[in-house]
Design a protein around this motif. Structure first.
Motif, PDB file in Angstrom:
ATOM      1  N   MET A  87     -16.267  19.691 -53.119  1.00  0.00           N
ATOM      2  CA  MET A  87     -16.399  20.515 -54.316  1.00  0.00           C
ATOM      3  C   MET A  87     -17.557  21.477 -54.098  1.00  0.00           C
ATOM      4  O   MET A  87     -18.704  21.065 -53.926  1.00  0.00           O
ATOM      5  CB  MET A  87     -16.633  19.672 -55.571  1.00  0.00           C
ATOM      6  N   LEU A  88     -17.232  22.770 -54.092  1.00  0.00           N
ATOM      7  CA  LEU A  88     -18.225  23.816 -53.894  1.00  0.00           C
ATOM      8  C   LEU A  88     -18.670  24.313 -55.267  1.00  0.00           C
ATOM      9  O   LEU A  88     -17.836  24.759 -56.057  1.00  0.00           O
ATOM     10  CB  LEU A  88     -17.635  24.971 -53.088  1.00  0.00           C
ATOM     11  N   ILE A  89     -19.945  24.221 -55.558  1.00  0.00           N
ATOM     12  CA  ILE A  89     -20.456  24.583 -56.877  1.00  0.00           C
ATOM     13  C   ILE A  89     -21.351  25.801 -56.756  1.00  0.00           C
ATOM     14  O   ILE A  89     -22.366  25.775 -56.053  1.00  0.00           O
ATOM     15  CB  ILE A  89     -21.218  23.415 -57.533  1.00  0.00           C
ATOM     16  N   GLY A  90     -20.947  26.892 -57.412  1.00  0.00           N
ATOM     17  CA  GLY A  90     -21.726  28.129 -57.415  1.00  0.00           C
ATOM     18  C   GLY A  90     -21.934  28.616 -58.823  1.00  0.00           C
ATOM     19  O   GLY A  90     -21.745  27.875 -59.792  1.00  0.00           O
ATOM     20  N   GLY A  91     -22.313  29.879 -58.953  1.00  0.00           N
ATOM     21  CA  GLY A  91     -22.554  30.432 -60.278  1.00  0.00           C
ATOM     22  C   GLY A  91     -23.795  29.837 -60.910  1.00  0.00           C
ATOM     23  O   GLY A  91     -24.580  29.114 -60.289  1.00  0.00           O
ATOM     24  N   LEU A  95     -24.638  13.775 -58.155  1.00  0.00           N
ATOM     25  CA  LEU A  95     -25.128  13.957 -56.783  1.00  0.00           C
ATOM     26  C   LEU A  95     -25.332  12.615 -56.101  1.00  0.00           C
ATOM     27  O   LEU A  95     -25.049  12.465 -54.900  1.00  0.00           O
ATOM     28  CB  LEU A  95     -26.436  14.760 -56.795  1.00  0.00           C
ATOM     29  N   GLY A  96     -25.804  11.624 -56.850  1.00  0.00           N
ATOM     30  CA  GLY A  96     -25.997  10.298 -56.276  1.00  0.00           C
ATOM     31  C   GLY A  96     -24.692   9.623 -55.904  1.00  0.00           C
ATOM     32  O   GLY A  96     -24.600   8.933 -54.885  1.00  0.00           O
ATOM     33  N   LYS A  97     -23.661   9.854 -56.703  1.00  0.00           N
ATOM     34  CA  LYS A  97     -22.373   9.191 -56.476  1.00  0.00           C
ATOM     35  C   LYS A  97     -21.476   9.960 -55.523  1.00  0.00           C
ATOM     36  O   LYS A  97     -20.726   9.358 -54.732  1.00  0.00           O
ATOM     37  CB  LYS A  97     -21.678   9.011 -57.829  1.00  0.00           C
ATOM     38  N   TYR A  98     -21.541  11.305 -55.583  1.00  0.00           N
ATOM     39  CA  TYR A  98     -20.616  12.132 -54.804  1.00  0.00           C
ATOM     40  C   TYR A  98     -21.335  13.168 -53.944  1.00  0.00           C
ATOM     41  O   TYR A  98     -20.770  14.212 -53.615  1.00  0.00           O
ATOM     42  CB  TYR A  98     -19.652  12.866 -55.739  1.00  0.00           C
ATOM     43  N   GLY A  99     -22.567  12.873 -53.578  1.00  0.00           N
ATOM     44  CA  GLY A  99     -23.355  13.839 -52.815  1.00  0.00           C
ATOM     45  C   GLY A  99     -22.732  14.262 -51.508  1.00  0.00           C
ATOM     46  O   GLY A  99     -22.985  15.364 -51.010  1.00  0.00           O
ATOM     47  N   ASP A 100     -21.888  13.386 -50.930  1.00  0.00           N
ATOM     48  CA  ASP A 100     -21.239  13.726 -49.670  1.00  0.00           C
ATOM     49  C   ASP A 100     -20.107  14.724 -49.858  1.00  0.00           C
ATOM     50  O   ASP A 100     -19.637  15.342 -48.890  1.00  0.00           O
ATOM     51  CB  ASP A 100     -20.686  12.459 -49.004  1.00  0.00           C
ATOM     52  N   LYS A 101     -19.677  14.937 -51.108  1.00  0.00           N
ATOM     53  CA  LYS A 101     -18.588  15.876 -51.400  1.00  0.00           C
ATOM     54  C   LYS A 101     -19.090  17.185 -51.978  1.00  0.00           C
ATOM     55  O   LYS A 101     -18.437  18.224 -51.826  1.00  0.00           O
ATOM     56  CB  LYS A 101     -17.600  15.254 -52.404  1.00  0.00           C
ATOM     57  N   ILE A 102     -20.203  17.146 -52.678  1.00  0.00           N
ATOM     58  CA  ILE A 102     -20.692  18.324 -53.399  1.00  0.00           C
ATOM     59  C   ILE A 102     -21.440  19.251 -52.444  1.00  0.00           C
ATOM     60  O   ILE A 102     -22.350  18.829 -51.734  1.00  0.00           O
ATOM     61  CB  ILE A 102     -21.604  17.909 -54.562  1.00  0.00           C
ATOM     62  N   VAL A 103     -21.036  20.521 -52.443  1.00  0.00           N
ATOM     63  CA  VAL A 103     -21.686  21.542 -51.613  1.00  0.00           C
ATOM     64  C   VAL A 103     -22.331  22.565 -52.547  1.00  0.00           C
ATOM     65  O   VAL A 103     -21.644  23.190 -53.360  1.00  0.00           O
ATOM     66  CB  VAL A 103     -20.681  22.244 -50.675  1.00  0.00           C
ATOM     67  N   VAL A 108      -9.888  21.049 -51.689  1.00  0.00           N
ATOM     68  CA  VAL A 108     -11.195  21.643 -51.971  1.00  0.00           C
ATOM     69  C   VAL A 108     -11.153  22.336 -53.326  1.00  0.00           C
ATOM     70  O   VAL A 108     -10.234  23.107 -53.608  1.00  0.00           O
ATOM     71  CB  VAL A 108     -11.602  22.666 -50.880  1.00  0.00           C
ATOM     72  N   VAL A 109     -12.155  22.052 -54.140  1.00  0.00           N
ATOM     73  CA  VAL A 109     -12.295  22.689 -55.452  1.00  0.00           C
ATOM     74  C   VAL A 109     -13.554  23.540 -55.448  1.00  0.00           C
ATOM     75  O   VAL A 109     -14.600  23.120 -54.943  1.00  0.00           O
ATOM     76  CB  VAL A 109     -12.361  21.631 -56.573  1.00  0.00           C
ATOM     77  N   ILE A 110     -13.438  24.746 -55.993  1.00  0.00           N
ATOM     78  CA  ILE A 110     -14.578  25.651 -56.136  1.00  0.00           C
ATOM     79  C   ILE A 110     -14.811  25.836 -57.633  1.00  0.00           C
ATOM     80  O   ILE A 110     -13.926  26.282 -58.362  1.00  0.00           O
ATOM     81  CB  ILE A 110     -14.302  27.025 -55.498  1.00  0.00           C
ATOM     82  N   ILE A 111     -16.000  25.480 -58.094  1.00  0.00           N
ATOM     83  CA  ILE A 111     -16.335  25.585 -59.507  1.00  0.00           C
ATOM     84  C   ILE A 111     -17.535  26.514 -59.664  1.00  0.00           C
ATOM     85  O   ILE A 111     -18.552  26.342 -58.984  1.00  0.00           O
ATOM     86  CB  ILE A 111     -16.672  24.201 -60.110  1.00  0.00           C
ATOM     87  N   GLY A 112     -17.386  27.498 -60.548  1.00  0.00           N
ATOM     88  CA  GLY A 112     -18.489  28.407 -60.826  1.00  0.00           C
ATOM     89  C   GLY A 112     -18.605  28.653 -62.308  1.00  0.00           C
ATOM     90  O   GLY A 112     -18.087  27.894 -63.126  1.00  0.00           O
ATOM     91  N   GLY A 113     -19.269  29.734 -62.670  1.00  0.00           N
ATOM     92  CA  GLY A 113     -19.513  30.014 -64.067  1.00  0.00           C
ATOM     93  C   GLY A 113     -20.912  29.624 -64.468  1.00  0.00           C
ATOM     94  O   GLY A 113     -21.710  29.140 -63.662  1.00  0.00           O
TER      95      GLY A 113
END
Length: 389
Positions: free
Chosen positions: A214-218, A249-257, A189-194
């Motif tokens: 992949m959890l995307i915040g910030g 999102l179209g290619k990896y929407g099942d992974k991106i949170v 699991v990767v968490i990306i913010g900023g």
């Protein structure tokens, strides 16, 4: 990469490139993490009978001396940490005065040069500066992972002129971060913010094929939410990257949170009025400042069972106490995964966040390199590391 054990440093003057680009308020160091990270390499060289000549940059001077970027306060703090005097050499690193001062050092002595970016040739990898720096030592050690992505005189230029090796910190960083690229244990699991997608797009693209989530915040989350058609009010976003966000999102929407709720403010201030709103329905005059409580729970749940975790970038404007809750929740969630999870924190803001949260000693590795960490995880070769071959 050549290691310290392969380099003859006995009774040698060893020139060591360290990363002392530390935050200063006046002449007071706000965080000495990078100074402390250099101590094992310095001590190993001293124990082996070397004299140690340290060089670093600090800030972004404009090609000449600027008092606010002097490394003098660092020399004082390093002396405290080492428990012995550290000679601060105030003349320019390339000057005859500096050469004379380094030649006078005895085994066991430690000296710190003035900011190498006061030299106009440093960032140009100038051949004349390379030659001048090489005269200061009998061998060269690169221990500044935070600068290893720069093809500068003090990083890779001088390495071609002296026997050289990577320091202990450089070796630890490369080993730790390489585990995130080569055969990382899953679930991963990767968490990306900023703030910006543009700053971390290459990392996102390079890691998405291999991670489980992949959890995307910030601030960058709002570019993705807008790409989905959401209303994000005045939240920071990058219109130039909406198409790229839709593509990912179209290619990896099942992974991106993405965060489903947001703590919004009516001003960019710790004194702002706040309210929790759906991330896709932020009022026009409000802006997202932190992930909301539901998103904190969802991100924490998504981390459960992970065997490998990489976190880079805060979940909100954590510098303001009112908007630090999301970032602190992620710090705790990563730390709570325990020793069976390989967890790496990278990037200056993430390191500050994990330190402020009190969870720093509960993760596997905290990287001292912001841009260098990202470039390594983008799959790029780092000039400094390549020069240590």
């Amino acid at each position: 990469m050549q290691t310290l054990d392969q380099l003859n440093t006995q009774n040698k003057r060893v020139l060591v490139r360290v990363d002392y680009n530390v935050p200063l308020k006046g002449d007071v160091i706000q965080d000495d993490t990078r100074i402390q990270a250099s101590l094992p390499t310095i001590q190993k060289l001293l124990d082996g009978g070397s004299s140690v000549i340290l060089m670093s940059h600090l800030g972004r001077p404009k090609g000449g001396y600027e008092a606010k970027y002097s490394l003098k306060p660092v020399a004082a703090r390093l002396s405290e940490l080492l428990g012995k005097p550290v000679k601060f050499i105030e003349s320019l690193p390339s000057s005859p005065e500096t050469l004379a001062a380094t030649q006078a050092l005895q085994p066991g002595d430690v000296a710190l040069l003035e900011n190498v970016r006061f030299e106009q040739g440093e960032e140009k990898n100038d051949a004349a500066l390379n030659d001048a720096l090489a005269k200061l030592g009998d061998a060269f050690v690169l221990d500044a992972f935070g600068s290893a992505h720069r093809a500068h005189s003090s990083v890779s230029g001088v390495a071609g002129l002296l026997p050289h090796a990577g320091g202990l910190l450089l070796g630890q960083e490369v080993t730790a971060l390489s585990k995130l690229l080569d055969g990382a244990e899953k679930p991963y699991v990767v968490i990306i913010g900023g703030a910006k997608v543009s700053d971390k797009l290459l990392v996102i693209e390079n890691l998405l094929p291999t991670v489980d989530r992949m959890l995307i915040g910030g601030g960058m989350a709002y570019t993705f939410v807008k790409a989905q058609g959401g209303k994000i009010g005045k939240s920071i976003h990058e219109d130039d990257f909406l198409d790229k966000a839709r593509e990912l999102l179209g290619k990896y929407g099942d992974k991106i949170v993405l965060p489903t709720d947001t703590l919004a403010g009516d001003a960019f201030s710790n004194d702002a009025n706040t309210r929790v709103v759906p991330t896709a329905d932020i009022p026009d005059d409000w802006e997202g400042m932190d992930i909301g409580p539901d998103s904190q729970k969802a991100f924490t749940a998504a981390l459960q069972g992970a065997k490998t975790v990489f976190w880079n970038g805060p979940m909100g404007v954590f510098e303001f106490e009112k908007f630090a809750s999301g970032t602190n929740a992620i710090a705790k969630a990563v730390a709570d995964l325990g020793p069976d999870t390989y967890s790496v924190i990278g990037g200056g803001d993430s390191v500050s966040a994990i330190n402020k949260s009190g969870q720093a000693d509960r993760v596997s590795h905290i990287s001292t390199g912001g841009g260098a960490s990202l470039e390594l995880l983008e799959g790029k070769k780092l000039p400094g590391v390549e020069a240590m071959a």
